[in-house]
Design an enzyme around this catalytic site. Structure first.
Site, PDB file in Angstrom:
ATOM      1  N   GLU A 109       0.842  -1.194   0.000  1.00 56.48           N
ATOM      2  CA  GLU A 109       0.000   0.000   0.000  1.00 56.48           C
ATOM      3  C   GLU A 109       0.880   1.247   0.000  1.00 56.48           C
ATOM      4  O   GLU A 109       2.075   1.170   0.205  1.00 56.48           O
ATOM      5  CB  GLU A 109      -0.833   0.053   1.293  1.00 56.48           C
ATOM      6  CG  GLU A 109      -1.772  -1.087   1.499  1.00 56.48           C
ATOM      7  CD  GLU A 109      -2.264  -1.139   2.946  1.00 56.48           C
ATOM      8  OE1 GLU A 109      -2.600  -0.095   3.525  1.00 56.48           O
ATOM      9  OE2 GLU A 109      -2.284  -2.245   3.496  1.00 56.48           O
ATOM     10  N   ASP A 113       1.942  10.038   4.358  1.00 61.78           N
ATOM     11  CA  ASP A 113       2.746  10.843   5.272  1.00 61.78           C
ATOM     12  C   ASP A 113       1.846  11.792   6.050  1.00 61.78           C
ATOM     13  O   ASP A 113       1.856  12.999   5.847  1.00 61.78           O
ATOM     14  CB  ASP A 113       3.797  11.616   4.464  1.00 61.78           C
ATOM     15  CG  ASP A 113       4.918  12.116   5.357  1.00 61.78           C
ATOM     16  OD1 ASP A 113       4.939  11.758   6.546  1.00 61.78           O
ATOM     17  OD2 ASP A 113       5.767  12.869   4.862  1.00 61.78           O
ATOM     18  N   CYS A 389      15.225  44.972  14.072  1.00 66.69           N
ATOM     19  CA  CYS A 389      15.077  44.680  12.649  1.00 66.69           C
ATOM     20  C   CYS A 389      16.387  45.003  11.918  1.00 66.69           C
ATOM     21  O   CYS A 389      16.921  46.104  12.068  1.00 66.69           O
ATOM     22  CB  CYS A 389      13.949  45.519  12.075  1.00 66.69           C
ATOM     23  SG  CYS A 389      13.838  45.385  10.283  1.00 66.69           S
ATOM     24  N   CYS A 392      15.543  48.239   9.559  1.00 61.34           N
ATOM     25  CA  CYS A 392      15.158  49.575  10.033  1.00 61.34           C
ATOM     26  C   CYS A 392      15.438  49.787  11.510  1.00 61.34           C
ATOM     27  O   CYS A 392      15.115  50.833  12.056  1.00 61.34           O
ATOM     28  CB  CYS A 392      13.683  49.830   9.742  1.00 61.34           C
ATOM     29  SG  CYS A 392      12.587  48.853  10.776  1.00 61.34           S
ATOM     30  N   CYS A 407       8.925  42.560  12.494  1.00 63.77           N
ATOM     31  CA  CYS A 407       9.258  43.980  12.541  1.00 63.77           C
ATOM     32  C   CYS A 407       7.928  44.715  12.447  1.00 63.77           C
ATOM     33  O   CYS A 407       7.215  44.580  11.461  1.00 63.77           O
ATOM     34  CB  CYS A 407      10.149  44.378  11.365  1.00 63.77           C
ATOM     35  SG  CYS A 407      10.251  46.181  11.211  1.00 63.77           S
ATOM     36  N   CYS A 412       9.067  50.018   7.257  1.00 61.01           N
ATOM     37  CA  CYS A 412      10.352  49.312   7.158  1.00 61.01           C
ATOM     38  C   CYS A 412      10.658  49.082   5.674  1.00 61.01           C
ATOM     39  O   CYS A 412       9.826  48.533   4.951  1.00 61.01           O
ATOM     40  CB  CYS A 412      10.235  47.981   7.892  1.00 61.01           C
ATOM     41  SG  CYS A 412      11.662  46.919   7.669  1.00 61.01           S
TER      42      CYS A 412
END
Ligand code: AMP
Ligand code: ZN
Length: 651
Positions: A109, A113, A389, A392, A407, A412
C-alpha cells in the site's frame, strides 16, 4: 563502545524523537534516525546491563501533549519498521516464507505521510476518535473528526473501529500555506487535527485513508481494505505480490506514482495478506513482524554554513536564512536554505561555520534539518536572533501564540519593497521586478502602492536614470496603465491582506462584486462564506477597516483602477447552466469547492449517475468503477478535472 557513548546516543535519539513527534521538527533525516536506532539496538544486545528504560528502541514515539484529554486504544497502535533496499525486503520476505511456506502473498500500500488515528463508529456515526499518541493512549480528537466530510460518507451499517491516516492533500496544503509558514503537509495536518475550535477546524479539509478494520472476520488483509471501501471509507490503491521481484516492482511503481498523487506519501507499506499467521509472527515492542515500511531515499547532503541572514518579509516576519557552501542536491546547486524561525534556530543550535545536513522539503525550498556535531569546530558561537530589525532597527516583536518574530514598522524598507513586489507581481505588471522597486524606493519615488500610479509624473527624472532610458520607462508606464483594468479579484489579492490569495479573493468577490461593497462587510457575513473561519474573517475586516486601506482603495479608484470583479460573469455562463454533474474520485481541489462553483455557474450536483446526469467528472476516466460503467452504459459524457476547470474558467 563505552557506556557514556551509549548514553549520549540515547539522549540524542530521545531529543530527535521528541522534536519529531511533539514539535513536528526533524532534526535529522529519517534514514539517519533509523541508523542510530539500529546502532542503539545493537549495543543494547551486547550490553543488556546498560539498557535504559526510556530508550526509544522500546516504545514508538509519542505525540501526546499534557493539556489534552486522552483515552486508551483497545489494541495498541504500533509503528512500522523501515526498510530501505532490496536486501532488507528480501530478508523480511524470507522470514515470512519460513513460517508461511513458499511465495506468500503480500499487500503493498501507499505509506501516507500524515498522522494515524483510530475512529470508532456506531451505525455510521463517530463515537470516539483518538490519535496514535504513544501507541497505547491517544489524544481525543472526536469532535473534530465528526465534522470531516470524508467521515460523513461512511455508511450507517457500520459499527466498529477503523484505523488509518489523517492527511491533508497537497492542494489544500498549498491553499492554506500561502506565506510558507508550515514546513510540510504532515506538520500542518498534525496541527489541524488538534485545533481546539471546531469552527476553525472546519475551514480546513483533512482526508482519512483507512487501512485497518478492527475485529474483522476476514482472513485476508486485502478483504479488509475492500470492505472498508465498500463501507464508504477512502481507501488507496494496493498491489498484491508473490515474490521479492514483484515486491520491488510494486515499490518502484509507487515511487513513480508519488508525484501525481493528491497526497504526500513517504514510502510503501508491505503486509502479509494472510492474517492467520499474524499472531504466530507476532510483534516486537514497537513493530509487527508481519509488516514493514519501505522508505524512499531522500537525498541529504552535508555542507558548511557560511553566514546567516535575517530576511524581513511583507508582513514583517523575520526568517533566518543560511548561506551555504554550494552543494549539489537533487540535480541543482543549493547555496541558501531556510532555517524557518527563531525557535527552530534555537532548537537545532546551528552556528556559522557548522557542517549541516540539507534536504529539499517536498522538493521546493531547501531546508537545513540538523547539525553534524561530530564536525563542529571549536569556538563557534551560537547564532543570535537579532533583537532589532536588520533593515530599520525597530525592536522586533513576537505576536501572541506565534513562533515568529516580526518587525512592527509598516514603513520598514524591506516590508515596503516586499509589499510592492507582491503587488506588481500579482497584477503581472511586466518590467517591474524587485530590483527596480528597490531602486525607486531608495530614490523616494515609491513609498507605497499608490505611488506606482504617480510614477508618470516623474517620467523626466526616471528616463535619465542609469541603465533605464526612455524606452524601458515608457514601456513600464504603459504596462502600469494597462494593469488598471485587471479584474477586481486580482487587485484584492494583490493588496496582500493576510489569508487572501487569488482563490480566496474569488470566493469573497462572488458575494461582494465590488471592493467598495466588501469594505462594508461585517466579520459575521464573511465567516458565513466557505473556507473562511471566524479568525480569518476578523483579520480581513480589521485590515479593510483600517484608515490606510480605506485611503488606498479611494485613491486607487481615483486613479481609475478597476475594483469590480469578473467572477459574476462566470455565473451567467451558459455552458454549465441547467447541466448536472456527478463528481467522483480524488481531485486536486476539495470536491466541495468544485460543487459550489458548479452551482454558482448555474449547474447542479448529483451523487450518482442516472439518465438525468449530464457529466461524470473523474480523473480516472477509463476506470472500471461502477459510476464509470453506468455513465458509459447510459452514453453520458465523462470529463476529467482539467476539462471541468476549463468549463469553470478556472485555468
Ligand atoms: P512511522 O511514522 O515511521 O513510525 O511509520 C509508521 C506509521 O506509518 C504508522 O503509525 C501509520 O501512521 C503510518 N502509515 C501510513 N500509511 C500506512 C499504511 N498503509 N499502513 C499502515 N501504516 C501506515
Ligand atoms: Zn524593519
Amino acid at each position: 563502545m563505552d557506556k557514556k557513548t551509549y548514553n549520549e546516543l540515547i539522549d540524542n535519539l530521545i531529543r530527535y524523537s521528541e522534536a519529531y513527534y511533539k514539535n513536528n521538527v526533524s532534526l535529522v533525516s529519517d534514514e539517519q534516525f533509523d541508523m542510530m536506532l539500529k546502532e542503539a539496538e545493537k549495543i543494547e544486545k551486547e550490553h543488556p546491563e546498560w539498557l535504559r528504560s526510556d530508550s526509544p528502541t522500546l516504545t514508538p514515539g509519542s505525540d501526546l501533549s499534557v493539556s489534552s484529554s486522552s483515552n486508551s486504544h483497545g489494541r495498541p497502535m504500533l509503528s512500522l519498521e523501515n526498510t530501505y533496499n532490496r536486501e532488507d525486503v528480501s530478508k523480511w520476505y524470507s522470514s515470512l516464507e519460513e513460517i508461511v511456506g513458499p511465495n506468500p502473498e503480500v499487500v503493498v500500500e501507499y505509506k501516507y505521510d500524515g498522522n494515524s488515528a483510530a475512529i470508532r463508529f456506531e451505525h455510521g456515526k463517530v463515537t470516539k476518535s483518538l490519535t496514535r499518541g504513544n501507541g497505547l493512549i491517544g489524544e481525543d480528537i472526536t469532535s473534530n473528526v465528526q465534522t470531516m466530510s470524508d467521515i460523513k460518507l461512511v455508511k450507517s451499517i457500520f459499527t466498529g473501529e477503523a484505523r488509518g491516516e489523517l492527511i491533508m492533500s497537497k492542494a489544500e496544503f498549498n491553499r492554506i500555506n500561502v506565506d510558507g509558514a508550515y514546513a510540510n503537509a504532515r506538520n500542518l495536518a498534525a496541527g489541524t487535527i488538534k485545533l481546539k475550535d471546531p469552527k476553525e477546524f472546519m475551514t480546513r479539509e483533512l482526508w482519512f485513508y483507512a487501512y485497518w478494520l478492527e475485529n474483522s472476520k476476514n482472513r485476508k488483509h486485502s478483504d479488509d481494505l475492500d470492505q472498508l471501501k465498500a463501507l464508504g471509507f477512502r481507501v488507496g490503491k494496493y498491489y498484491l505480490c508473490h515474490s521479492v521481484d514483484e515486491l520491488m516492482n510494486a515499490i518502484e511503481s509507487i515511487e513513480k506514482e508519488k508525484k501525481d498523487l493528491p497526497v504526500e506519501i513517504d514510502g510503501a507499506v508491505m503486509k502479509l495478506n494472510n492474517k492467520d499467521y499474524w499472531d504466530e509472527l507476532g510483534n516486537t515492542a514497537k513493530f509487527p513482524r508481519w509488516a514493514k515500511a519501505y522508505k524512499y531515499h531522500q537525498q541529504v547532503e552535508e555542507t558548511e554554513v557560511l553566514s546567516i541572514d535575517y530576511q524581513v518579509g511583507r508582513s514583517g516576519k523575520v526568517t533566518p536564512v543560511a548561506n551555504l557552501k554550494p552543494v549539489l542536491l537533487d540535480g541543482s546547486t543549493v547555496t541558501r536554505a531556510t532555517l524557518n524561525n527563531a525557535d527552530f534556530l534555537k532548537q537545532i543550535d546551528v552556528r556559522v561555520g557548522d557542517t549541516v545536513y540539507v534536504q529539499k522539503a517536498a522538493a521546493i525550498i531547501p531546508q537545513i534539518i540538523g547539525v553534524n556535531l561530530n564536525r563542529r569546530k571549536e569556538d563557534l558561537k551560537p547564532a543570535l536572533f537579532p533583537h532589532d530589525c536588520p533593515e530599520c532597527k525597530t525592536t522586533l516583536i513576537k505576536l501572541d501564540g506565534k513562533v515568529d518574530m516580526f518587525c512592527p514598522n509598516p514603513s520598514c524598507p524591506s516590508r515596503v519593497i516586499e509589499k510592492l513586489s507582491y503587488y506588481t507581481h500579482t497584477l503581472e505588471i511586466d518590467g517591474f521586478g524587485e530590483e527596480i522597486i528597490e531602486r525607486f524606493h531608495f530614490l523616494h519615488y515609491l513609498n507605497s502602492i499608490i505611488d506606482i500610479y504617480h510614477l508618470k509624473d516623474h517620467r523626466e527624472d526616471l528616463i535619465n536614470l542609469d541603465r533605464l532610458g526612455e524606452k524601458s520607462i515608457d514601456k513600464l508606464l504603459a504596462n502600469i496603465e494597462k494593469s488598471k483594468s485587471k479584474p477586481g479579484e486580482v487587485l484584492l489579492a494583490a493588496l496582500g491582506i493576510k489569508g487572501i490569495g487569488l482563490k480566496m479573493a474569488k470566493i469573497i468577490m462572488r458575494k461582494y462584486p465590488r471592493i467598495e461593497d466588501l469594505m462594508e462587510a461585517k466579520a459575521s457575513d464573511l465567516s458565513a462564506l466557505d473556507g473562511i473561519g471566524d479568525i480569518k474573517a476578523l483579520d480581513v475586516v480589521n485590515e479593510l477597516e483600517s484608515e490606510e486601506t480605506k485611503a488606498l482603495i479611494a485613491a486607487l479608484k481615483k486613479e481609475g483602477v478597476n475594483t469590480t470583479s469578473t467572477v459574476q460573469v462566470i455565473a451567467s455562463d451558459t455552458e454549465l447552466s441547467g447541466k448536472s454533474f456527478c463528481i467522483t474520485g480524488a481531485l486536486t481541489m476539495p470536491r466541495k469547492e468544485y460543487e459550489e462553483l458548479i452551482e454558482k455557474a448555474g449547474g447542479k450536483n448529483v451523487s450518482s449517475v442516472t439518465s438525468k446526469t449530464d457529466y461524470l467528472v473523474t480523473n480516472d476516466t477509463t476506470s472500471g468503477s461502477s459510476k464509470n460503467k453506468k455513465a458509459r452504459e447510459l452514453g453520458k459524457t465523462i470529463i476529467d478535472e482539467k476539462e471541468l476547470r476549463r468549463m469553470l474558467n478556472l485555468d
